[in-house]
Design an enzyme around this catalytic site. Structure first.
Site, PDB file in Angstrom:
ATOM      1  N   GLU A  20      -5.758 -13.388   4.923  1.00 16.67           N
ATOM      2  CA  GLU A  20      -6.612 -12.215   5.145  1.00 16.67           C
ATOM      3  C   GLU A  20      -7.843 -12.235   4.248  1.00 16.67           C
ATOM      4  OE1 GLU A  20      -4.234  -8.672   4.449  1.00 16.67           O
ATOM      5  OE2 GLU A  20      -3.162  -9.587   2.796  1.00 16.67           O
TER       6      GLU A  20
ATOM      7  N   HIS B 261       0.826  -1.222   0.000  1.00  9.99           N
ATOM      8  CA  HIS B 261       0.000   0.000   0.000  1.00  9.99           C
ATOM      9  C   HIS B 261       0.855   1.264   0.000  1.00  9.99           C
ATOM     10  CE1 HIS B 261      -3.691  -2.241   0.427  1.00  9.99           C
ATOM     11  NE2 HIS B 261      -3.178  -2.905   1.450  1.00  9.99           N
TER      12      HIS B 261
ATOM     13  N   ASP C 178      -8.242  -6.509   5.651  1.00 12.70           N
ATOM     14  CA  ASP C 178      -8.696  -7.263   4.475  1.00 12.70           C
ATOM     15  C   ASP C 178      -9.602  -8.416   4.867  1.00 12.70           C
ATOM     16  OD1 ASP C 178      -7.698  -6.082   2.022  1.00 12.70           O
ATOM     17  OD2 ASP C 178      -5.724  -6.386   2.886  1.00 12.70           O
TER      18      ASP C 178
HETATM   19  C1  3PY Z   1      -4.670  -5.937   6.821  1.00  8.77           C
HETATM   20  O1  3PY Z   1      -5.140  -5.647   7.944  1.00  8.77           O
HETATM   21  O2  3PY Z   1      -5.363  -6.291   5.864  1.00  8.77           O
HETATM   22  C2  3PY Z   1      -3.240  -5.868   6.599  1.00  8.77           C
HETATM   23  O3  3PY Z   1      -2.761  -6.282   5.588  1.00  8.77           O
HETATM   24  C3  3PY Z   1      -2.354  -5.276   7.639  1.00  8.77           C
HETATM   25  O4  3PY Z   1      -2.436  -5.860   8.771  1.00  8.77           O
HETATM   26 MG    MG Z   2      -4.102  -6.590   4.101  1.00 11.50          MG
END
Ligand code: 3PY
Ligand code: MG
Length: 266
Positions: A152, A48, A178
């Protein structure tokens, strides 16, 4: 010269809690300021944050002078980019959005030389090998590399056991932002359904014997995760630290000057 040791990997093996901060400012000076602040690791974020290979390398050079470990998160799983990052000298990689064992295996192969993997050989051009200056680089390099995969998404959670079974994966880091989005709770990482999914995932990671990590900007939550066996925590990002500190400083002299509240640190 000696191969640089991966103290982050050693700490994970010994279950010593590692607390770190994400770097999204893509700047060697701010990285250097934070390098002296006592964090166990700083994570240069190219998923990011606007980091490219040159800014990553410049920050790795700066961090090497401080007692702090460097981690890099590339934007994708591209083996050619991983090759360049290992060449730049990163020893610990955090790979986003890993959803199955096949992806995890491909990442392990990207970090290994043939016949175990697909990493190209070019040490004479690479800082990681100190341009052929590191003794017995090929014999030692893989033991000092550390692969953390991020789970995630709902798909990743469904395949967590298989991902954990992949040899060469040293740890799994949960990305709450995510994960919340994938479970249908965009922007609500603290939703009870998301928290329950995180608790189940952390228990599985711990049971596998691999290191569990998570992003947690809230101190209470960070302590809860620690009690649940998390061994590496990311507690914010340089961007959030700067913005929040600036708003608080101004507010202390001119209350309400910015009617925005300090935001989330990620
Ligand atoms: C998220 O929270 O999606 C991340 O990649 C960072 O922790
Ligand atoms: Mg993430």
């Amino acid at each position: 010269m000696k191969m640089p040791e991966n103290l982050f990997k050693q700490a994970l093996r010994q279950q010593q809690l590692q607390v770190g901060l994400f770097l999204g400012l893509a700047n060697p000076l701010s990285a250097e300021i934070l390098a002296g602040c006592g964090f166990d690791y700083l994570l240069i974020d190219a998923e990011h944050g606007p980091n490219d290979l040159r800014s990553v390398q410049a920050q790795l050079q700066v961090l090497a002078a401080y007692p702090v470990q460097a981690i890099v998160r590339p934007p994708n799983h591209d083996a050619a980019l991983i090759k360049q990052l290992l060449g730049a000298g990163v020893q610990t990689l955090l790979l986003p959005m890993v959803e199955n064992a096949e992806q995890a295996q491909a990442l392990v192969r990207a970090m290994r030389y043939p016949p175990k993997g697909v990493r190209g050989v070019g040490t004479g051009l690479e800082r990681g090998a100190r341009w052929n200056g590191v003794d017995a680089y090929f014999q030692q390099v893989e033991a000092e590399l550390c692969l953390i995969v991020q789970v995630e998404s709902a798909a990743g959670l469904a395949q967590l056991e298989a991902i954990l079974a992949v040899d060469g994966v040293d740890g799994v880091f949960i990305g709450p932002a995510d994960l919340a989005a994938s479970l249908g709770y965009l922007g609500q990482a603290g939703h009870p359904t998301v928290k329950a999914a995180i608790a189940r995932a952390l228990a599985s990671i711990r049971a596998s014997g691999k290191a569990a990590g998570i992003f947690a900007t809230d101190a209470t939550l960070a302590l809860e995760y620690q009690a649940a066996g998390v061994c590496f925590l990311a507690i914010g990002a340089d961007t959030g630290v700067l913005r929040n500190a600036a708003i608080r400083l101004l507010d202390s002299v001119k209350p309400g000057a910015k009617n925005d509240k300090p935001g989330a640190a990620y």
